[in-house]
Design an enzyme around this catalytic site. Structure first.
Site, PDB file in Angstrom:
ATOM      1  N   ASP A  32       0.831  -1.197   0.000  1.00  0.00           N
ATOM      2  CA  ASP A  32       0.000   0.000   0.000  1.00  0.00           C
ATOM      3  C   ASP A  32       0.869   1.251   0.000  1.00  0.00           C
ATOM      4  O   ASP A  32       0.576   2.231  -0.705  1.00  0.00           O
ATOM      5  CB  ASP A  32      -0.922  -0.007   1.218  1.00  0.00           C
TER       6      ASP A  32
ATOM      7  N   MET B 213     -24.234   6.991  -9.475  1.00  0.00           N
ATOM      8  CA  MET B 213     -22.786   7.031  -9.675  1.00  0.00           C
ATOM      9  C   MET B 213     -22.287   8.470  -9.775  1.00  0.00           C
ATOM     10  O   MET B 213     -21.324   8.855  -9.107  1.00  0.00           O
ATOM     11  CB  MET B 213     -22.399   6.244 -10.923  1.00  0.00           C
TER      12      MET B 213
ATOM     13  N   HIS C  92     -12.049   4.669 -13.748  1.00  0.00           N
ATOM     14  CA  HIS C  92     -13.069   3.702 -13.349  1.00  0.00           C
ATOM     15  C   HIS C  92     -13.220   3.675 -11.829  1.00  0.00           C
ATOM     16  O   HIS C  92     -12.383   3.157 -11.113  1.00  0.00           O
ATOM     17  CB  HIS C  92     -12.694   2.307 -13.880  1.00  0.00           C
TER      18      HIS C  92
END
Length: 718
Positions: free
Chosen positions: A297, A326, A452
């Site tokens: 990470d 969305m 995305h």
């Protein structure tokens, strides 16, 4: 100056008080690396030798106190076994004991974060004063570990067994109000008054007004519980913690066990128990995976920051096309993190839906006390709803979030390109459609790429930034910078059908479809995969995603990769779709959905599903759990390997983190490539070859076979 080093210093203040200041050179935060631990020991030597100290104040020269241990040092120590782990931990345990045993009172001024070892040092002090913006906690369980520098010994003696077990097992950061209520700290003051308040408290102890020796005695003595109280406390706590943590995360129970086995003992003996439990936890596969995840990470964060540094400008104004759920989620996230955003739709109903979504998310935060009504209003004011393109020539980034249809997207993208400046970057929130295909009608494809988001936007951390063949570095850098500003984990991938996450997810669904075709009970498959670690099984996941959405995406994937993802049979998802069962969105899919007491959808098995499937599947039979896991995971793993070999994703670390953040791959397994390393590629190839008759999805890549033959791993040779 009594001591001066690269990590800390000790100097005399007024009234016989010495200040030990942590300020690690070259770092933005303080942490306990080997240098800091060594200098802490040297500083204590100097303090013990000085004869004129009446009290000691611990402070930080940074905006945080100490964030904990240096996790980059864990790998080498942990791989050295129990002896190496003990060696890493022993010196600082000795330091904190020495701090606690000094012949004068000690106090700490806690600014910013005091986590893990940072909070354990605070617990070693007699008095703790906390700034209003500070947070404390022992988050070691998030790495599959337990506190190793006295956290399970001192915290229960300071706040009580129940609170200590809850804090340690949950691993959460605690705010000042909670810390004060639990008596983990003695006072909470404005940050600018922190040092003065700690000095006053220390002065009262020096004068004898406050008895610091009595406090020490409590921390160094057994916990005053009789056998009956202890039995009840630890039995119920361990049962609850074990149920909450689950079978794949042993460290929370290990932490409670450490408290239980040490509560009758004095400090030094209890610390030995803690070390035993720490070593046991550190040697688990879960700890290895979670520590690896933490480091990966950090790595993807650095990669994203390096992209951000290449950005040609700061992102100050954004826009989203298509309101709805969305679009409203994207607008909320942008505005909440401080970037003003226009939210455009072609009709007022869409605008209303988007604003409703943003308002709902903000209202939830107000209800939970994480935001005030005034701040909610400020965030909403950063969202500008509009039915026109007015002002679009002044935005830095536009995110297109209209319906997942190439013709519609082509029309919208071509239109918006004509309304923005030549400098504006346009990003499509497509989940499957090729970026190069979407770029075809654009006159400036270099300014176009994919962005995305995963649903729900406010919860899912991943953003795939998809670069097309003609996408410029500038466009990638600007969109990564925007994702960073939105608080997302941005991973840059290259264009292909499904990009990275969906390209790898749908082979997993294909494995499920073939299992059901061959007679597997979808409920059994769900249960097996959930026990393996997935947050939900494949049938339930399809219902949550939306079976209509899934069927559409399956077609896109089949067109893109017909030799692997083309179907020669009617899949279970097709049967559900044709029956109008779309999942949670219309209340019925593989399962039917009823509202629970809190109004949330609750899945219930439906006999109707089995009747619908019966004409399309073999007679139902029981599958071995290992076969179900193999048939589900082999397609996903081989497809991810192809993505890496084709350069769709740059590194195993980015691939693994994308699946953990995007679809909830079990964190305790570390990611697919980490899982492959743990079981051995040679064993994986043998497992896959057992199912080669099921088709191309079950055939390892040549790269995998070569690595297996040469004993290679994805994260370095062992």
């Amino acid at each position: 100056m009594l001591f001066s080093g690269k990590a800390l210093s000790v100097q005399m203040l007024e009234n016989g008080i010495a200040e030990l200041k942590f300020d690690l050179e070259g770092e933005s935060v303080n942490k306990f690396n080997r240098l800091t631990v060594a200098e802490f020991s040297g500083a204590l030597d100097a303090i013990e030798k000085a004869g004129d100290i009446k009290g000691l104040l611990l402070t930080s020269g940074k905006s945080v106190f100490i964030v904990g241990a240096d996790i980059t040092e864990f790998g080498g120590a942990f791989s050295a076994g129990a002896e190496g782990i003990a060696d890493l931990m022993n010196k600082n345990n000795e330091n904190i004991n020495r701090l606690e045993d000094l012949p004068f009172p000690t106090a700490v001024a806690i600014n910013g974060y005091a986590l893990g070892g940072g909070f354990e040092v605070c617990l070693g002090c007699d008095f703790r004063v906390m700034g209003e913006q500070a947070k404390v906690g022992l988050p070691e369980v998030k790495l599959g570990l337990i506190p190793g520098w006295g956290g399970t010994v001192r915290l229960p003696r300071v706040v009580g067994v129940d609170v200590a077990a809850e804090w340690i097992a949950a691993g959460k950061e605690q705010r000042p109000d909670a810390a004060l209520t639990a008596h983990a700290v003695d006072a909470v003051v404005p940050t600018e008054k922190l040092k003065d308040a700690a000095l006053k408290l220390l002065g009262r102890a020096i004068s004898g007004e406050l008895d610091y020796t009595a406090r020490r005695e409590v921390k160094k003595s057994p916990i005053p519980l009789n056998d009956t109280e202890a039995l009840m406390a630890f039995f119920t706590t361990k049962a609850f913690v074990g149920q909450q943590a689950g079978r794949n995360y042993p460290s929370p129970v290990n932490a409670v066990t450490s408290i239980e086995q040490g509560y009758k003992l004095g400090r030094d003996e209890a610390l030995k128990i803690e070390q035993q439990q720490f070593i046991a936890s550190a040697q688990t596969e879960t700890a290895k995976s979670l520590v690896g995840l933490f480091l990966r990470d950090q790595m993807i964060g650095k990669v994203a920051k390096s992209w951000e540094k290449k950005a040609d400008k700061k992102i100050e104004r954004a826009a989203v096309l298509g309101a709805g759920i969305m679009g409203g989620g994207i607008a909320y996230q942008s505005a909440y993190k401080g970037t003003a955003i226009k939210m455009k739709d072609i009709n007022q109903a869409g605008i209303d839906l988007g604003l409703k979504e943003a308002s709902k998310l903000l209202s939830n935060m107000v209800e939970r006390g994480r935001m005030g009504a005034r701040e909610m209003g400020e965030v909403l004011n950063r969202i500008e709803p509009t039915l026109s393109y007015d002002g679009f020539d002044n935005v830095d980034v536009v995110v297109e979030a209209v319906v997942e249809n190439p013709k519609v997207k082509h029309a919208v993208l071509k239109e918006v390109e004509s309304k923005v400046s030549e400098d504006t970057v346009i990003a499509s929130n497509t989940s499957t459609i090729s970026i190069d295909t979407l770029a075809e009608p654009l006159s400036r494809p270099e300014n176009f790429l994919g962005m995305h988001f995963f649903n729900p936007v406010h919860k899912m951390p991943l953003v795939e930034v998809i670069r097309g063949e003609k996408t410029s570095e500038k466009a990638v850098a600007r969109v990564v910078a925007y994702a960073n500003k939105m608080g997302k984990k941005a991973i840059v991938v290259r264009d292909c059908p499904g990009f990275l996450v969906n390209r790898v997810l749908f082979p997993y669904f294909a494995g499920f479809a073939m299992l059901v075709r061959d007679g597997a009970d979808f409920q059994q498959v769900d249960k097996v995969m959930e026990r393996w670690g997935w947050p939900m099984g494949p049938a339930y996941l399809m219902d949550v995603v939306g079976i209509d959405t899934g069927v559409h995406a399956e077609k896109v994937m089949a067109e893109g990769f017909p030799e692997r993802m083309g179907k020669t049979f009617t899949a279970a998802s097709d049967v559900m779709y044709e029956a109008g069962r779309y999942g949670q969105k219309n209340g019925k899919g593989f399962y039917v959905y009823e509202e629970d007491k809190k109004g949330r959808p609750k899945k219930v098995a439906s006999e109707e599903t089995y009747e619908l499937l019966k004409p399309h599947v073999a007679d139902r039979r029981e599958f071995e759990n290992d076969e179900i896991v193999a048939r589900m995971m082999v397609p996903m793993a081989t497809e991810l390997a192809r993505c890496l070999e084709e350069g769709i994703v740059d590194s195993p670390a980015e691939a693994d983190m994308a699946l953990i953040y995007g679809i909830g791959f079990p964190p305790f397994r570390g990611g697919i490539f980490a899982w492959l390393d743990s079981i051995g590629l040679d064993n994986f190839v043998k497992m896959a070859d057992q199912y080669s008759d099921l088709g191309e999805l079950y055939k390892p890549t040549e790269g995998m076979r070569e690595m297996a033959a040469n004993g290679k791993t994805y994260y370095g040779d062992k």
